[in-house]
Design an enzyme around this catalytic site. Structure first.
Site, PDB file in Angstrom:
ATOM      1  N   ASP A 181       0.902  -1.142   0.000  1.00  9.27           N
ATOM      2  CA  ASP A 181       0.000   0.000   0.000  1.00  9.27           C
ATOM      3  C   ASP A 181       0.947   1.198   0.000  1.00  9.27           C
ATOM      4  OD1 ASP A 181      -1.497   2.282   0.813  1.00  9.27           O
ATOM      5  OD2 ASP A 181      -3.065   0.943   1.533  1.00  9.27           O
ATOM      6  N   HIS A 182       1.135   1.817  -1.163  1.00  7.69           N
ATOM      7  CA  HIS A 182       2.249   2.779  -1.261  1.00  7.69           C
ATOM      8  C   HIS A 182       2.046   4.006  -0.360  1.00  7.69           C
ATOM      9  CE1 HIS A 182      -0.340   4.921  -4.103  1.00  7.69           C
ATOM     10  NE2 HIS A 182       0.483   5.950  -4.039  1.00  7.69           N
ATOM     11  N   HIS A 244      -5.862   2.704   0.947  1.00 10.18           N
ATOM     12  CA  HIS A 244      -5.119   3.853   1.488  1.00 10.18           C
ATOM     13  C   HIS A 244      -5.849   4.529   2.656  1.00 10.18           C
ATOM     14  CE1 HIS A 244      -2.926   3.052  -2.068  1.00 10.18           C
ATOM     15  NE2 HIS A 244      -3.661   3.750  -2.907  1.00 10.18           N
TER      16      HIS A 244
HETATM   17  C1  BG6 Z   1      -3.350   4.522  -6.553  1.00  8.89           C
HETATM   18  C2  BG6 Z   1      -4.676   4.566  -7.251  1.00  8.89           C
HETATM   19  O1  BG6 Z   1      -3.349   3.490  -5.603  1.00  8.89           O
HETATM   20  O2  BG6 Z   1      -3.119   5.762  -5.901  1.00  8.89           O
HETATM   21  C3  BG6 Z   1      -4.726   5.731  -8.244  1.00  8.89           C
HETATM   22  O3  BG6 Z   1      -4.884   3.358  -7.966  1.00  8.89           O
HETATM   23  C4  BG6 Z   1      -4.347   7.022  -7.538  1.00  8.89           C
HETATM   24  O4  BG6 Z   1      -6.020   5.841  -8.811  1.00  8.89           O
HETATM   25  C5  BG6 Z   1      -3.049   6.871  -6.768  1.00  8.89           C
HETATM   26  O5  BG6 Z   1      -4.221   8.036  -8.524  1.00  8.89           O
HETATM   27  C6  BG6 Z   1      -2.735   8.107  -5.949  1.00  8.89           C
HETATM   28  O6  BG6 Z   1      -1.461   8.000  -5.391  1.00  8.89           O
HETATM   29  P1  BG6 Z   1      -0.593   9.263  -5.047  1.00  8.89           P
HETATM   30  O7  BG6 Z   1       0.639   8.713  -4.427  1.00  8.89           O
HETATM   31  O8  BG6 Z   1      -0.333   9.983  -6.335  1.00  8.89           O
HETATM   32  O9  BG6 Z   1      -1.414  10.115  -4.122  1.00  8.89           O
END
Ligand code: BG6
Length: 492
Positions: A181-182, A244
């Protein structure tokens, strides 16, 4: 830096994520000395390619992310990359991979450590995990590690997630599985724990006696872009809330872990999620609202984006209220919202404290405006920092009060050094630290919560589109919070 030894096998090794994030992150670890001479990478995908062409693509990906593609460091790094065409559904192909893996293990003295990284169509995750085991790809050296890293989506509801997890569990134990989960790799998300458990001032007020409500906003400026074939089958609830947002909320809501270890932190997150109220049909319908963007000027509405069906009912916006039935949070709601094509790209958490029980400055002759609530804001992105809103006396002869802010913003120079989420997460995998990954119990509770909302939504045809691009979503998101006599702290 401690050097880590491992063989990486990337399934989906020529994909967008690999080139944009994974290889540049590995290169950063190489520059820092976490990877040196004892590592190798096998990239796989269906297409045919030789090692040279793959290495050139890796060098280009590093150049695209701001490195000098012609440096000796880059060419030394890319010499550790190997390519193997691989059809994940063809069992025979795994023995070819196995041979390649064993050869590289010897050549680079990797001591049998293996990291299998799955970043491809999720329907293959289960098959790959099973073949890795049955075809002998997993190292049998008892001092070595075998770790499976798995990209989202982890299922599309509880049942499919469970099925996937059961399939993975046949080959890997829970501690060997790293579900990405980045958001958990982001600096300021990790900072939530420092803020809470490193400060008496914060943690002693961190409950329903002093906090009125907490707001989590993940706002995106772009629309669906080229990802409609995935996104239209998913929608904002599955794409952002299940993973997230639920992760952020559980870090905000959890009790203090016994120690700062993955096992202890996970245990507290799971406990928090267990006390999250799973809504019945009626409550799901009132406590969650959805939206889909309309058109403005040259910007087509969602239904006219490439690869989106004209009658799509997929939500591109969600707002909702979460309630914890426990001693710390009972009566203090968490409001969350996320969407595409909103006013701006940012992530923030606003912790709204209760106003003083008695406003002594509001005596009858006073012209003073009522005291504002104290708000502690955690700025996650694009700027990192904290802000605390307090009431202070205005700087003049009379006696009135005004809200002022104590701000801490990480300066731009320092921000540049902040490691990318994927660099941190890959480093954690190398170290075997599961703190910033979602454990199966967390994933399953998050799905059970989200499934109830989905269930209600699937019964009703929504009135879409219902919000203007570059706004903060549909009117329903305002009504949701105004109904409780509150408002969103971030507003236009
Ligand atoms: C991803 C989603 O997990 O997170 C995308 O699949 C989204 O739809 C993205 O745009 C947003 O990540 P960040 O790091 O740019 O806020």
């Amino acid at each position: 830096a401690t050097e880590r030894k491992a063989l990486f096998l990337f399934f989906g090794g020529t994909g967008d994520l690999a080139y944009r994030k994974l290889y540049p992150s590995l290169f950063n670890l190489y520059q820092k000395g976490n990877l040196r001479s004892h590592f190798a990478v096998i990239g796989t995908s269906r297409q045919a390619m030789d090692d040279d062409k793959f290495r050139a693509a890796v060098r280009k990906s590093l150049a695209d992310s701001g490195n000098r593609a012609d440096s000796k460091e880059v060419s030394d790094f890319s010499s550790h990359f190997y390519y193997q065409a691989h059809d994940v559904t063809n069992t025979a192909h795994y023995s070819v991979l196995k041979e390649a893996a064993e050869k590289l293990d010897k050549k680079y003295k990797l001591e049998g450590n293996r990291i299998f990284y799955l970043s491809m169509a999720p329907q293959f995750f289960g098959t790959i995990a099973q073949d890795l085991k049955s075809q002998g790809l997993m190292s049998t050296n008892k001092d070595a590690f075998n770790r499976l890293v798995i990209e989202k989506p982890f299922g599309r509801d509880y049942d499919s997630a469970k099925q996937l997890n059961d399939a993975l569990s046949k080959s890997f134990d829970e501690e060997q599985i790293f579900r990405i989960d980045h958001y958990l790799g982001k600096e300021m998300i990790q900072n939530i724990e420092a803020l809470r458990f490193g400060n008496t001032l914060v943690e002693s007020l961190w409950n329903n006696r002093y906090i009125d409500n907490i707001q989590v906003t993940l706002s995106e400026k772009l629309g669906v872009e080229e990802r409609a074939s995935y996104y239209d089958n998913s929608g904002a609830l599955r794409d952002m809330v299940q993973n997230h947002i639920m992760q952020i909320v559980s870090l905000l809501a959890m009790e203090q872990p016994v120690a700062f270890t993955d096992t202890d932190i996970r245990a507290e997150k799971v406990k928090a999620l267990r006390s999250l109220r799973v809504y019945n049909v009626a409550d799901a319908a009132t406590n969650f609202v959805r939206g889909q963007y309309g058109s403005i000027n040259d910007q087509p509405d969602y239904r006219h984006e490439d690869n989106v069906p004209e009658d799509s009912t997929t939500e591109t916006f969600v707002a909702g209220k979460l309630l914890f039935d426990n001693y710390r949070w009972s009566g203090t709601p968490f409001y969350v919202r996320t969407g595409k094509m909103l006013a701006d790209k940012f992530t923030r958490v606003d912790v709204v404290f209760k106003r003083p029980l008695v406003d002594i400055f509001a005596f009858p002759q006073s012209q003073n405006t009522p005291l504002a609530a104290n708000v502690l804001t955690i700025f996650v992105e694009p700027h990192a920092g904290f802000s605390l809103q307090l009431n202070a006396k205005t700087n003049d002869a009379g006696f009135s009060t005004e809200p002022i802010k104590l701000d801490y913003l990480v300066d731009a120079e320092k921000s540049k050094e902040t490691p990318e989420p994927y660099e941190r997460l890959l480093h954690d995998v190398l170290k075997g630290d599961g703190t910033n990954f979602s454990s199966w119990p967390e994933v399953s509770y998050a799905w059970k919560f989200v499934d109830q909302i989905r269930r209600v939504w699937d019964l009703q045809e929504p009135q879409f589109p219902n919000y203007t691009p570059h706004s903060m979503g549909p009117a329903a998101a305002e009504e949701l919070i105004q109904r409780d006599h509150r408002e969103w702290i971030y507003r236009l």
